[in-house]
Design a protein around this motif. Structure first.
Motif, short mmCIF file in Angstrom:
data_model
loop_
_atom_site.label_atom_id
_atom_site.label_comp_id
_atom_site.label_asym_id
_atom_site.label_seq_id
_atom_site.Cartn_x
_atom_site.Cartn_y
_atom_site.Cartn_z
N TYR A 90 19.34 36.01 60.51
CA TYR A 90 18.73 35.21 59.46
C TYR A 90 19.08 33.73 59.63
CZ TYR A 90 18.04 39.68 57.12
OH TYR A 90 17.67 40.96 56.82
N VAL A 115 20.06 33.07 53.82
CA VAL A 115 20.26 34.25 52.98
C VAL A 115 20.72 33.77 51.60
CG1 VAL A 115 21.74 36.26 52.56
CG2 VAL A 115 20.82 35.86 54.84
N ARG A 167 13.71 32.84 59.07
CA ARG A 167 14.10 34.23 58.83
C ARG A 167 14.92 34.28 57.54
NH1 ARG A 167 17.32 35.11 64.20
NH2 ARG A 167 18.04 33.05 63.48
N GLY A 212 16.66 36.20 54.24
CA GLY A 212 17.27 37.42 53.74
C GLY A 212 17.65 37.27 52.28
#
Length: 270
Positions: free
Chosen positions: A123, A126, A176, A178
């Motif tokens: 990730y 996050v 990315r 999360g």
């Protein structure tokens, strides 16, 4: 990897000026906030990111007194402030936590950081906010330094500069992303407000600390706060009209991933 937790703080709050220095259990709110964060078990360094405004000199003085580094940066460009503070510290991973969350549970910080580190580079960003489930005021956002650097270079919109991370979490096609949901399965993000933005929020936090904080048990945990609110609904009622109120409501037309269900106007549920 070096992890840096950045607590953003300033004296110039428009709704509650000087809130970070208001007394909570005999110490400034910011000091109680630092104590809650420092109680997390994860390995990290901690810095307070204040502004260059002379009005923030008391924040610098407090940080010096309690032994916490204080970075002074741009008054309104929080993305630049975070990026510069992290670069100065030589961070690989940056954790953003606002200073108006003095009830943040250290265990939640550990849980989000553990998820990020266990994911082994899967990730860029996050959090426990997209979507949120914990009571408002337990905000933890973790990002790679590379992602923060890219955000700082490319962000152009005022909301991206002011709120630091929207360019990351609002662009899941580029980054990315999360999310860590509350393991209880509950969602109290719109009903329980532990953050300090209005006078009633401060009165609420002060009442919680007066009921729970002791020198022998100086760290407040989410379970104990929820038990207190169940037993004493008059405390819960102090800032109930602001439950679910957040900055999203001002930018619903600009944000791709936030809906009107995730924000309210003051008094909507009073």
């Amino acid at each position: 990897m070096k992890t840096l937790v950045v607590i953003q703080a300033r004296m110039g709050s428009s709704r509650l000026p000087g809130k970070v220095m208001l007394p909570v259990a005999g110490r400034p709110l910011l000091q109680r906030m630092v104590e809650q964060v420092a109680a997390a078990r994860s390995r990290f360094e901690l810095t307070v990111a204040a502004t260059t405004d002379p009005a923030d000199d008391p924040i610098g003085a407090l940080c010096a007194a309690i032994g916490v580094p204080c970075f002074r940066g741009h008054p309104t460009d929080l993305l630049d402030r975070h990026a510069r503070a992290a670069a100065l510290a030589g961070a690989d991973v940056v954790v953003k936590i606002p200073s108006d969350c003095p009830l943040i549970d250290p265990d939640i910080i550990d849980r989000v950081l553990s998820f990020f580190h266990r994911s082994e580079g899967s990730y860029d960003y996050v959090s426990n906010l997209h979507p949120a489930s914990y009571p408002d005021g337990n905000d933890v956002e973790v990002m790679t330094m590379a992602a923060l650097d890219l955000a700082s270079r490319e962000a152009r919109r005022p909301l991206e500069r002011e709120h630091t991370t929207p360019i990351l979490w609002d662009n899941p096609h580029r980054f990315r992303i999360g999310n860590v949901a509350w393991e209880s399965g509950l969602d109290l993000s719109m009903s329980h407000r532990f953050t300090v933005d209005y006078r009633e929020d401060y009165d609420f936090v002060k009442a919680v600390y007066e009921a729970l904080w002791t020198p022998q048990n100086p760290t407040l945990r989410l379970g104990a706060v929820l038990d207190l609110l169940a037993a004493r609904p008059e405390i819960m009622a102090i800032n109930a009209r602001y439950a679910g109120v957040n900055w999203y409501r001002h930018h619903l037309g600009e944000l791709r991933t936030v809906s009107a269900r995730e924000t309210r106007a003051p008094g909507d549920i009073a």
